[in-house]
Write a protein that holds these residues in place. Sequence first.
Motif, PDB file in Angstrom:
ATOM      1  N   HIS A 218       0.811  -1.217   0.000  1.00 17.25           N
ATOM      2  CA  HIS A 218       0.000   0.000   0.000  1.00 17.25           C
ATOM      3  C   HIS A 218       0.851   1.276   0.000  1.00 17.25           C
ATOM      4  O   HIS A 218       0.292   2.384  -0.050  1.00 17.25           O
ATOM      5  CB  HIS A 218      -0.945   0.017   1.206  1.00 17.25           C
ATOM      6  CG  HIS A 218      -2.004  -1.040   1.145  1.00 17.25           C
ATOM      7  ND1 HIS A 218      -2.849  -1.206   0.066  1.00 17.25           N
ATOM      8  CD2 HIS A 218      -2.347  -2.008   2.052  1.00 17.25           C
ATOM      9  CE1 HIS A 218      -3.669  -2.216   0.295  1.00 17.25           C
ATOM     10  NE2 HIS A 218      -3.393  -2.712   1.489  1.00 17.25           N
ATOM     11  N   TRP A 219       2.169   1.145   0.047  1.00 15.00           N
ATOM     12  CA  TRP A 219       3.039   2.321  -0.039  1.00 15.00           C
ATOM     13  C   TRP A 219       2.863   3.010  -1.395  1.00 15.00           C
ATOM     14  O   TRP A 219       2.861   4.238  -1.488  1.00 15.00           O
ATOM     15  CB  TRP A 219       4.490   1.900   0.192  1.00 15.00           C
ATOM     16  CG  TRP A 219       5.532   2.932  -0.089  1.00 15.00           C
ATOM     17  CD1 TRP A 219       6.486   2.886  -1.067  1.00 15.00           C
ATOM     18  CD2 TRP A 219       5.762   4.164   0.609  1.00 15.00           C
ATOM     19  NE1 TRP A 219       7.301   3.986  -1.012  1.00 15.00           N
ATOM     20  CE2 TRP A 219       6.877   4.801   0.006  1.00 15.00           C
ATOM     21  CE3 TRP A 219       5.144   4.793   1.691  1.00 15.00           C
ATOM     22  CZ2 TRP A 219       7.376   6.027   0.442  1.00 15.00           C
ATOM     23  CZ3 TRP A 219       5.635   6.025   2.120  1.00 15.00           C
ATOM     24  CH2 TRP A 219       6.732   6.626   1.504  1.00 15.00           C
ATOM     25  N   ASN A 220       2.732   2.224  -2.427  1.00 19.79           N
ATOM     26  CA  ASN A 220       2.426   2.756  -3.766  1.00 19.79           C
ATOM     27  C   ASN A 220       3.426   3.827  -4.193  1.00 19.79           C
ATOM     28  O   ASN A 220       3.063   4.867  -4.749  1.00 19.79           O
ATOM     29  CB  ASN A 220       0.998   3.328  -3.789  1.00 19.79           C
ATOM     30  CG  ASN A 220       0.479   3.565  -5.206  1.00 19.79           C
ATOM     31  OD1 ASN A 220       0.793   2.803  -6.116  1.00 19.79           O
ATOM     32  ND2 ASN A 220      -0.300   4.622  -5.391  1.00 19.79           N
ATOM     33  N   GLY A 221       4.704   3.561  -3.913  1.00 20.87           N
ATOM     34  CA  GLY A 221       5.736   4.514  -4.294  1.00 20.87           C
ATOM     35  C   GLY A 221       5.665   5.827  -3.560  1.00 20.87           C
ATOM     36  O   GLY A 221       6.270   6.820  -3.971  1.00 20.87           O
ATOM     37  N   GLY A 222       4.927   5.859  -2.449  1.00 16.45           N
ATOM     38  CA  GLY A 222       4.753   7.084  -1.683  1.00 16.45           C
ATOM     39  C   GLY A 222       3.506   7.854  -2.040  1.00 16.45           C
ATOM     40  O   GLY A 222       3.195   8.872  -1.417  1.00 16.45           O
ATOM     41  N   ASN A 223       2.748   7.359  -3.020  1.00 19.88           N
ATOM     42  CA  ASN A 223       1.550   8.066  -3.496  1.00 19.88           C
ATOM     43  C   ASN A 223       0.286   7.297  -3.096  1.00 19.88           C
ATOM     44  O   ASN A 223      -0.427   6.743  -3.929  1.00 19.88           O
ATOM     45  CB  ASN A 223       1.615   8.235  -5.018  1.00 19.88           C
ATOM     46  CG  ASN A 223       2.830   9.023  -5.451  1.00 19.88           C
ATOM     47  OD1 ASN A 223       3.079  10.113  -4.956  1.00 19.88           O
ATOM     48  ND2 ASN A 223       3.613   8.461  -6.358  1.00 19.88           N
ATOM     49  N   TYR A 224       0.016   7.286  -1.818  1.00 16.67           N
ATOM     50  CA  TYR A 224      -1.086   6.489  -1.270  1.00 16.67           C
ATOM     51  C   TYR A 224      -2.156   7.344  -0.588  1.00 16.67           C
ATOM     52  O   TYR A 224      -3.203   6.837  -0.193  1.00 16.67           O
ATOM     53  CB  TYR A 224      -0.539   5.509  -0.216  1.00 16.67           C
ATOM     54  CG  TYR A 224       0.189   6.207   0.910  1.00 16.67           C
ATOM     55  CD1 TYR A 224      -0.498   6.680   2.026  1.00 16.67           C
ATOM     56  CD2 TYR A 224       1.557   6.439   0.835  1.00 16.67           C
ATOM     57  CE1 TYR A 224       0.157   7.365   3.044  1.00 16.67           C
ATOM     58  CE2 TYR A 224       2.224   7.116   1.843  1.00 16.67           C
ATOM     59  CZ  TYR A 224       1.530   7.583   2.932  1.00 16.67           C
ATOM     60  OH  TYR A 224       2.177   8.269   3.913  1.00 16.67           O
ATOM     61  N   HIS A 225      -1.919   8.641  -0.457  1.00 19.32           N
ATOM     62  CA  HIS A 225      -2.755   9.464   0.421  1.00 19.32           C
ATOM     63  C   HIS A 225      -4.221   9.523  -0.004  1.00 19.32           C
ATOM     64  O   HIS A 225      -5.099   9.733   0.831  1.00 19.32           O
ATOM     65  CB  HIS A 225      -2.177  10.878   0.514  1.00 19.32           C
ATOM     66  CG  HIS A 225      -0.855  10.928   1.204  1.00 19.32           C
ATOM     67  ND1 HIS A 225       0.345  10.877   0.518  1.00 19.32           N
ATOM     68  CD2 HIS A 225      -0.536  10.981   2.523  1.00 19.32           C
ATOM     69  CE1 HIS A 225       1.347  10.931   1.393  1.00 19.32           C
ATOM     70  NE2 HIS A 225       0.846  10.993   2.604  1.00 19.32           N
ATOM     71  N   HIS A 226      -4.493   9.318  -1.271  1.00 16.03           N
ATOM     72  CA  HIS A 226      -5.881   9.394  -1.744  1.00 16.03           C
ATOM     73  C   HIS A 226      -6.388   8.037  -2.240  1.00 16.03           C
ATOM     74  O   HIS A 226      -7.393   7.977  -2.941  1.00 16.03           O
ATOM     75  CB  HIS A 226      -6.001  10.451  -2.841  1.00 16.03           C
ATOM     76  CG  HIS A 226      -5.612  11.820  -2.375  1.00 16.03           C
ATOM     77  ND1 HIS A 226      -6.352  12.523  -1.445  1.00 16.03           N
ATOM     78  CD2 HIS A 226      -4.549  12.600  -2.694  1.00 16.03           C
ATOM     79  CE1 HIS A 226      -5.763  13.690  -1.209  1.00 16.03           C
ATOM     80  NE2 HIS A 226      -4.676  13.760  -1.963  1.00 16.03           N
ATOM     81  N   THR A 227      -5.689   6.962  -1.852  1.00 17.52           N
ATOM     82  CA  THR A 227      -6.119   5.635  -2.292  1.00 17.52           C
ATOM     83  C   THR A 227      -7.077   4.980  -1.315  1.00 17.52           C
ATOM     84  O   THR A 227      -7.724   3.985  -1.657  1.00 17.52           O
ATOM     85  CB  THR A 227      -4.898   4.704  -2.455  1.00 17.52           C
ATOM     86  OG1 THR A 227      -4.305   4.477  -1.160  1.00 17.52           O
ATOM     87  CG2 THR A 227      -3.855   5.315  -3.385  1.00 17.52           C
ATOM     88  N   GLY A 228      -7.131   5.504  -0.065  1.00 18.13           N
ATOM     89  CA  GLY A 228      -7.971   4.879   0.959  1.00 18.13           C
ATOM     90  C   GLY A 228      -7.259   3.793   1.736  1.00 18.13           C
ATOM     91  O   GLY A 228      -7.826   3.254   2.697  1.00 18.13           O
ATOM     92  N   HIS A 229      -6.027   3.468   1.329  1.00 16.95           N
ATOM     93  CA  HIS A 229      -5.276   2.406   2.004  1.00 16.95           C
ATOM     94  C   HIS A 229      -3.844   2.886   2.201  1.00 16.95           C
ATOM     95  O   HIS A 229      -3.105   3.066   1.248  1.00 16.95           O
ATOM     96  CB  HIS A 229      -5.272   1.111   1.177  1.00 16.95           C
ATOM     97  CG  HIS A 229      -6.630   0.564   0.922  1.00 16.95           C
ATOM     98  ND1 HIS A 229      -7.353  -0.125   1.876  1.00 16.95           N
ATOM     99  CD2 HIS A 229      -7.417   0.623  -0.182  1.00 16.95           C
ATOM    100  CE1 HIS A 229      -8.522  -0.480   1.365  1.00 16.95           C
ATOM    101  NE2 HIS A 229      -8.594  -0.038   0.123  1.00 16.95           N
ATOM    102  N   GLY A 230      -3.457   3.050   3.448  1.00 16.05           N
ATOM    103  CA  GLY A 230      -2.092   3.454   3.747  1.00 16.05           C
ATOM    104  C   GLY A 230      -1.203   2.264   4.048  1.00 16.05           C
ATOM    105  O   GLY A 230      -1.688   1.155   4.296  1.00 16.05           O
ATOM    106  N   PRO A 231       0.125   2.457   4.055  1.00 19.00           N
ATOM    107  CA  PRO A 231       1.072   1.374   4.356  1.00 19.00           C
ATOM    108  C   PRO A 231       1.148   1.105   5.858  1.00 19.00           C
ATOM    109  O   PRO A 231       2.197   1.240   6.481  1.00 19.00           O
ATOM    110  CB  PRO A 231       2.383   1.916   3.788  1.00 19.00           C
ATOM    111  CG  PRO A 231       2.259   3.397   3.915  1.00 19.00           C
ATOM    112  CD  PRO A 231       0.808   3.715   3.679  1.00 19.00           C
ATOM    113  N   HIS A 232       0.018   0.697   6.435  1.00 18.43           N
ATOM    114  CA  HIS A 232      -0.059   0.562   7.885  1.00 18.43           C
ATOM    115  C   HIS A 232       0.805  -0.575   8.418  1.00 18.43           C
ATOM    116  O   HIS A 232       1.398  -0.454   9.499  1.00 18.43           O
ATOM    117  CB  HIS A 232      -1.513   0.339   8.305  1.00 18.43           C
ATOM    118  CG  HIS A 232      -2.429   1.447   7.899  1.00 18.43           C
ATOM    119  ND1 HIS A 232      -2.067   2.767   7.953  1.00 18.43           N
ATOM    120  CD2 HIS A 232      -3.713   1.428   7.429  1.00 18.43           C
ATOM    121  CE1 HIS A 232      -3.063   3.524   7.533  1.00 18.43           C
ATOM    122  NE2 HIS A 232      -4.069   2.732   7.209  1.00 18.43           N
ATOM    123  N   THR A 233       0.874  -1.678   7.672  1.00 16.92           N
ATOM    124  CA  THR A 233       1.700  -2.795   8.133  1.00 16.92           C
ATOM    125  C   THR A 233       3.162  -2.378   8.173  1.00 16.92           C
ATOM    126  O   THR A 233       3.870  -2.635   9.153  1.00 16.92           O
ATOM    127  CB  THR A 233       1.516  -4.007   7.214  1.00 16.92           C
ATOM    128  OG1 THR A 233       0.155  -4.443   7.280  1.00 16.92           O
ATOM    129  CG2 THR A 233       2.423  -5.152   7.641  1.00 16.92           C
TER     130      THR A 233
END
Length: 388
Positions: A218-233
Amino acid sequence: MNTPHTPGAPLPPASGAWREGDPPGRRQWHLADKPLPLESGHELPRIRLAFETWGRLAPDRSNAVLVLHALTGDSHVAGPTGPGHPTPGWWDGIVGPGLALDTDRWFILAPNVLGGCQGSTGPASRRPDGRESWGSAFPFLTPRDQVAAEAELADALGIERWALVVGGSMGGMRALEWAVSHPERTGALLLLATTAAASAEQIAWANIQLGAIRSDPHWNGGNYHHTGHGPHTGLGLARRLAHITYRSEQELAGRFGRSPQDTEDPWRGGRYQVESYLDHQAAKLVRRFDAGSYVVLSEAMNSHDIGRGRGGTRAALGRVTAPALVAGVDTDRLYPLAQQAELAALIPTASHLRVIQSPHGHDGFLTETEQVAALVKEILTTVRPVAP
């Protein structure tokens, strides 16, 4: 390993950053009117710094104290939880009426660091055009860049010279930069559990934490803020590892030993108490912090080298003119006492190294209120402000 989630509770947002529209709490803001040049050669346009203040500024502005927070801290140095502030003040026992930083006498200012996530410009912030968050486009920062932003804030408030600059850990890196970059603006200096330069071991610990975040899908190259899923793990894993380095083996053994958590059986998929403790720390951070800020700030800490471009550590520390106190924690395995001993030996205005005795490791500069308060009071005897 997943970050724990209580059944029925809402899932964490993609980021725990403060966002526009959230309750402001005690925050105030400074919006720069010009771009901030960075050491990397890039620049940040129209940065914003969130900050909080306590006390009243003297007419001649001689009683201003700058308090600088550590990696996952923020501007909320003192005060309760409440709208806009998910955690209580991290130095509640130090800042307030009649306390070491007496708000009846001193004007205390604490900014949220540039690159942070609690109101200041960082990866979770919208770009100046308002279209989207900075995400992976946020530039590399150094502590010198962060101090340059804080100097602009001081200029905007008409504070030409701080009576005292104080910080621990990452905040200590910035406090040291203030004293070296702006000796004429630093009236006194208190450095807690910090270093002249990030060591190979400190960079190595950070490398594993950053790897955990970046390996999260969910890191998505650092572009996750508007995906609804953050790199919580990944962020949770980073926090678990960091927290072990913040505390001491002595404390962990005394508090938890090998005891299982409640009725859980570690031989059948259950947890030990120490594992439950780390899970709890991870879950708390995920809900109040931003993974992108964790990466940016960790890399800024890795870049810290007070002697870079200044002829080395000895030459750089020789620039300090403010009366200085340097203290470390006897059980600190992340920022060992040898690093503070170097600072105390090479800063011309520093007296001998002060040692905070604590079972809590690196976090002792936050938890040992009485010992830290004594250091604050001692360094403030070198300052004579005008009554506000």
